[in-house]
Design an enzyme around this catalytic site. Sequence first.
Site, PDB file in Angstrom:
ATOM      1  N   ASP A 120       0.647  -1.109   0.159  1.00 20.55           N
ATOM      2  CA  ASP A 120       0.019   0.046   0.057  1.00 20.55           C
ATOM      3  C   ASP A 120       0.620   1.020  -0.006  1.00 20.55           C
ATOM      4  O   ASP A 120       0.344   2.309  -0.150  1.00 20.55           O
ATOM      5  CB  ASP A 120      -0.919  -0.103   1.283  1.00 20.55           C
ATOM      6  CG  ASP A 120      -0.216  -0.285   2.601  1.00 20.55           C
ATOM      7  OD1 ASP A 120       0.853  -0.531   2.600  1.00 20.55           O
ATOM      8  OD2 ASP A 120      -0.756  -0.322   3.499  1.00 20.55           O
ATOM      9  N   HIS A 121       2.104   1.056   0.256  1.00 20.58           N
ATOM     10  CA  HIS A 121       2.791   2.335   0.472  1.00 20.58           C
ATOM     11  C   HIS A 121       3.605   2.765  -0.871  1.00 20.58           C
ATOM     12  O   HIS A 121       3.546   3.757  -1.218  1.00 20.58           O
ATOM     13  CB  HIS A 121       3.781   2.150   1.510  1.00 20.58           C
ATOM     14  CG  HIS A 121       3.303   2.292   2.997  1.00 20.58           C
ATOM     15  ND1 HIS A 121       2.634   1.463   3.561  1.00 20.58           N
ATOM     16  CD2 HIS A 121       3.783   3.301   3.853  1.00 20.58           C
ATOM     17  CE1 HIS A 121       2.209   1.737   4.772  1.00 20.58           C
ATOM     18  NE2 HIS A 121       3.025   3.005   5.116  1.00 20.58           N
ATOM     19  N   ASP A 142       3.935  -1.307  11.202  1.00 19.57           N
ATOM     20  CA  ASP A 142       3.409   0.018  11.038  1.00 19.57           C
ATOM     21  C   ASP A 142       3.049   0.630  12.278  1.00 19.57           C
ATOM     22  O   ASP A 142       2.309   0.005  12.940  1.00 19.57           O
ATOM     23  CB  ASP A 142       2.490  -0.092   9.907  1.00 19.57           C
ATOM     24  CG  ASP A 142       2.344   1.443   9.324  1.00 19.57           C
ATOM     25  OD1 ASP A 142       2.940   1.804   8.342  1.00 19.57           O
ATOM     26  OD2 ASP A 142       1.609   2.168   9.984  1.00 19.57           O
ATOM     27  N   ARG A 188       0.006  12.828   9.992  1.00 20.13           N
ATOM     28  CA  ARG A 188       1.375  13.350  10.246  1.00 20.13           C
ATOM     29  C   ARG A 188       1.469  14.613   9.389  1.00 20.13           C
ATOM     30  O   ARG A 188       1.238  14.537   8.140  1.00 20.13           O
ATOM     31  CB  ARG A 188       2.427  12.275  10.085  1.00 20.13           C
ATOM     32  CG  ARG A 188       2.352  11.380  11.075  1.00 20.13           C
ATOM     33  CD  ARG A 188       3.623  10.392  11.108  1.00 20.13           C
ATOM     34  NE  ARG A 188       3.107   9.559  12.294  1.00 20.13           N
ATOM     35  CZ  ARG A 188       3.653   8.443  12.232  1.00 20.13           C
ATOM     36  NH1 ARG A 188       4.094   7.489  11.193  1.00 20.13           N
ATOM     37  NH2 ARG A 188       3.505   7.579  13.535  1.00 20.13           N
ATOM     38  N   SER A 202       7.245   7.103  12.901  1.00 23.06           N
ATOM     39  CA  SER A 202       6.978   5.647  12.281  1.00 23.06           C
ATOM     40  C   SER A 202       7.718   4.614  13.076  1.00 23.06           C
ATOM     41  O   SER A 202       8.632   4.933  13.712  1.00 23.06           O
ATOM     42  CB  SER A 202       7.314   5.882  10.686  1.00 23.06           C
ATOM     43  OG  SER A 202       8.700   5.682  10.866  1.00 23.06           O
ATOM     44  N   ARG A 208       9.386   2.781  11.092  1.00 25.72           N
ATOM     45  CA  ARG A 208      10.522   2.263   9.934  1.00 25.72           C
ATOM     46  C   ARG A 208      11.695   1.966  10.990  1.00 25.72           C
ATOM     47  O   ARG A 208      12.540   2.824  11.330  1.00 25.72           O
ATOM     48  CB  ARG A 208      10.536   3.240   9.145  1.00 25.72           C
ATOM     49  CG  ARG A 208      11.052   4.710   9.344  1.00 25.72           C
ATOM     50  CD  ARG A 208      10.853   5.563   8.467  1.00 25.72           C
ATOM     51  NE  ARG A 208       9.736   5.965   8.068  1.00 25.72           N
ATOM     52  CZ  ARG A 208       9.152   7.184   7.639  1.00 25.72           C
ATOM     53  NH1 ARG A 208      10.085   8.133   7.558  1.00 25.72           N
ATOM     54  NH2 ARG A 208       7.914   7.454   7.437  1.00 25.72           N
TER      55      ARG A 208
HETATM   56  C1  MIC Z   1       4.139   6.303   8.081  1.00 29.71           C
HETATM   57  O1  MIC Z   1       3.064   6.702   8.108  1.00 29.71           O
HETATM   58  O2  MIC Z   1       5.119   7.144   8.586  1.00 29.71           O
HETATM   59  C2  MIC Z   1       4.527   4.904   7.750  1.00 29.71           C
HETATM   60  C3  MIC Z   1       5.190   5.423   6.491  1.00 29.71           C
HETATM   61  O3  MIC Z   1       3.480   4.437   7.502  1.00 29.71           O
HETATM   62  C4  MIC Z   1       5.437   4.445   8.558  1.00 29.71           C
HETATM   63  C5  MIC Z   1       6.020   3.189   8.309  1.00 29.71           C
HETATM   64  C6  MIC Z   1       7.096   3.084   7.258  1.00 29.71           C
HETATM   65  O4  MIC Z   1       8.132   3.985   7.456  1.00 29.71           O
HETATM   66  O5  MIC Z   1       7.257   2.198   6.364  1.00 29.71           O
HETATM   67  C7  MIC Z   1       4.810   3.993   9.923  1.00 29.71           C
HETATM   68  O6  MIC Z   1       3.726   4.688  10.356  1.00 29.71           O
HETATM   69  O7  MIC Z   1       5.323   3.110  10.734  1.00 29.71           O
HETATM   70 FE1  SF4 Z   2       0.096   4.957   5.082  1.00 24.55          FE
HETATM   71 FE2  SF4 Z   2       1.360   5.450   7.195  1.00 24.55          FE
HETATM   72 FE3  SF4 Z   2      -0.215   7.367   5.731  1.00 24.55          FE
HETATM   73 FE4  SF4 Z   2      -1.262   5.297   7.417  1.00 24.55          FE
HETATM   74  S1  SF4 Z   2       0.150   6.985   8.314  1.00 24.55           S
HETATM   75  S2  SF4 Z   2      -1.737   6.014   5.064  1.00 24.55           S
HETATM   76  S3  SF4 Z   2       0.168   3.772   6.971  1.00 24.55           S
HETATM   77  S4  SF4 Z   2       1.857   6.273   5.238  1.00 24.55           S
END
Ligand code: MIC
Ligand code: SF4
Length: 646
Positions: free
Chosen positions: A64-65, A119, A379, A533, A535
């Site tokens: 999905d990313h 995630d 975010r 996140s 990550r």
């Molecule tokens: C995000 O919203 O920052 C992400 C991208 O979903 C991350 C995961 C990632 O960096 O792959 C998260 O929320 O953990």
């Molecule tokens: Fe995707 Fe992270 Fe954004 Fe949720 S917050 S939509 S999991 S990138």
Amino acid sequence: MSKTLTEKIIKNHLVAGSLQQGTEVALRIDQTLTQDATGTMACLQFEALGLDKVKTKLSVSYVDHNTLQTSSENADDHQFLQTFAAKYGIQFSKPGNGICHQVHLERFALPGETLLGSDSHTPTAGGLGVLAIGAGGLDVAVAMAGGAFHLTMPKIFGVKLNGRLNPWISAKDVILELLGKLGVDGGVGKIFEYFGEGVKTLTVPERATITNMGAELGATSSIFPSDHITKKFMASQNRAEYWQELSAAEDAVYDQVIEIDLNNIEPMLAQPHSPGNVCKVTAVAGLKINQVCLGSCTNSSYQDLMIVAKTLQGKKVSPGVSLVISPGSKQVYESIVQNGALNDLIKAGARILECACGPCIGMGQAPNTNAISLRTFNRNFYGRSGTNSAQIYLVSPETAVASALYGVITDPRQLGESPPINTPETFIFSDSLLLLPAENPAEVEIIRGPNIKPLPLNKSLSNHLLGEVLLKVEDDITTDHIMPAGAKILPLRSNIPAISEYVFERVDPEFVLRAKAKNGGFIIGGENYGQGSSREHAALAPMYLGIKAIIAKSFARIHRANLINFGILPLEFLDKNDYTRIEQGDQIELVNVRELLEQKNSLLEVKNKTQGITFKVKHNLSDRLIMIILAGGLLNYIKRGEKNEL
Ligand code: MIC
Ligand code: SF4
């Protein structure tokens, strides 16, 4: 003692430890989820553990990313993930099926179960009574292999909801209100449990919006009871038979209780560049805007899109605004196709994107220079949209659509009567983009594209740490600062040497050069270092560049765990004033580190050779975590088999 809902679920899943706060507990994990940006690493880590099948009740791998596919990396990763899932007993949600948290809520989440996801917004499933926790990919890989998930037993924070939301006010305003009150570190070390009469007025997707953004409080998780509303939602997904009623005991004792009267909530928003920078919409109403984005795992449900579609019916988006919409799942998408709402959106001038994270993680739709962009996301960290000069505001779908119509930040209550939204009794679930694991796994060949590079491992911890302070940063540094995402960098998630070139790119473009020239070193952080996140690249890539330890005032939970998992020492100033006595470029030294850790010393001494001073730092590591750090990370520790973790 009468238990909270969280304690009941933890007790049912306890593998080791007790419910005593602050001590380490080990939990059995029923379900896992991974997404593509963290999933390739989790797969490589699972492979390194040498099992032939996942041991959970259910594991789902979502794509999905990374769906932009501007060159071959993403599609190669998708192939790897799909073949990997088929081979190891994992369900696979193909690109286009939707955002992991939305799809998981619809199709898989089960009240009373534990879910571990790579995630940070995994707690979205808490809206359905799941104890859902975000973690680094390695912790999820261990859970897929049947290992327990270890965490410090959190405090349980009760949120009592009274009353009912007024028209045009929604769940997003509730969680923004809470963020305004508690801040982005107000939830660290806590699980937020919602109760009270007001709970009965919120649908499951609304509850999920609230539990989703508990991540922005830094909370370990957030959870709602499972009641007749949960049952109705599960019935609409043809899953009623898996429902069970769950709530806290009547006389459950919470560590702290906050009461929120839903009647008093007003439209709220988070101003740039933090989800905690909250004010009332009325305080900034009238500000001209350029872009409105609707979607993300926070606000992309059927209900969210329907309020927008109904409001736009027969109207036109303001000429100065670009309105983009990403439905949260194929199910949501199909539903608005079937009932004609998509037509209303398109006619009004909305641009429809695919069901994915998209602009939320900077995968397209970067706003114009100096733009003001309103987003229903969770975010708004500096630069995350892809445009450093853009000002991102986080809002509810109601505020988003009102503002898209008027071209300025608008209080949705100005729109008159709010349209009624009827949720279908039964949703459409073709599940055509959801694949079951292979029946003959032995015959499946895992396809590895050239972008997938072997997982780097750390060396065991040295006894003597000597090096330079490569960077000193302030409070609330996010993992987006440490390891940015976006269309250029995200495709490199399976390639640590390549992605390491971008560490701290937005904070200090010289950082990587310096780290390489000095052969690694130290980073100094403020409060809540590594918020945001899950990550693990924000630990893995610094490890690859030779970072030995981070000394900070405090750490965010998931990032701290990721640092430990990859053998980087997370140290906290014993006296926070010492933060002012250390500068970038200082030479620092820690001696006898291994011995001191082995002897269970809780304090270490840091010698600042440049300033000619010493100061104390604490590590707060449990005995198990000390062993992991000494081994140079969790994989080394497990592989050495010093203790049977699986
Ligand atoms: C995000 O919203 O920052 C992400 C991208 O979903 C991350 C995961 C990632 O960096 O792959 C998260 O929320 O953990
Ligand atoms: Fe995707 Fe992270 Fe954004 Fe949720 S917050 S939509 S999991 S990138």
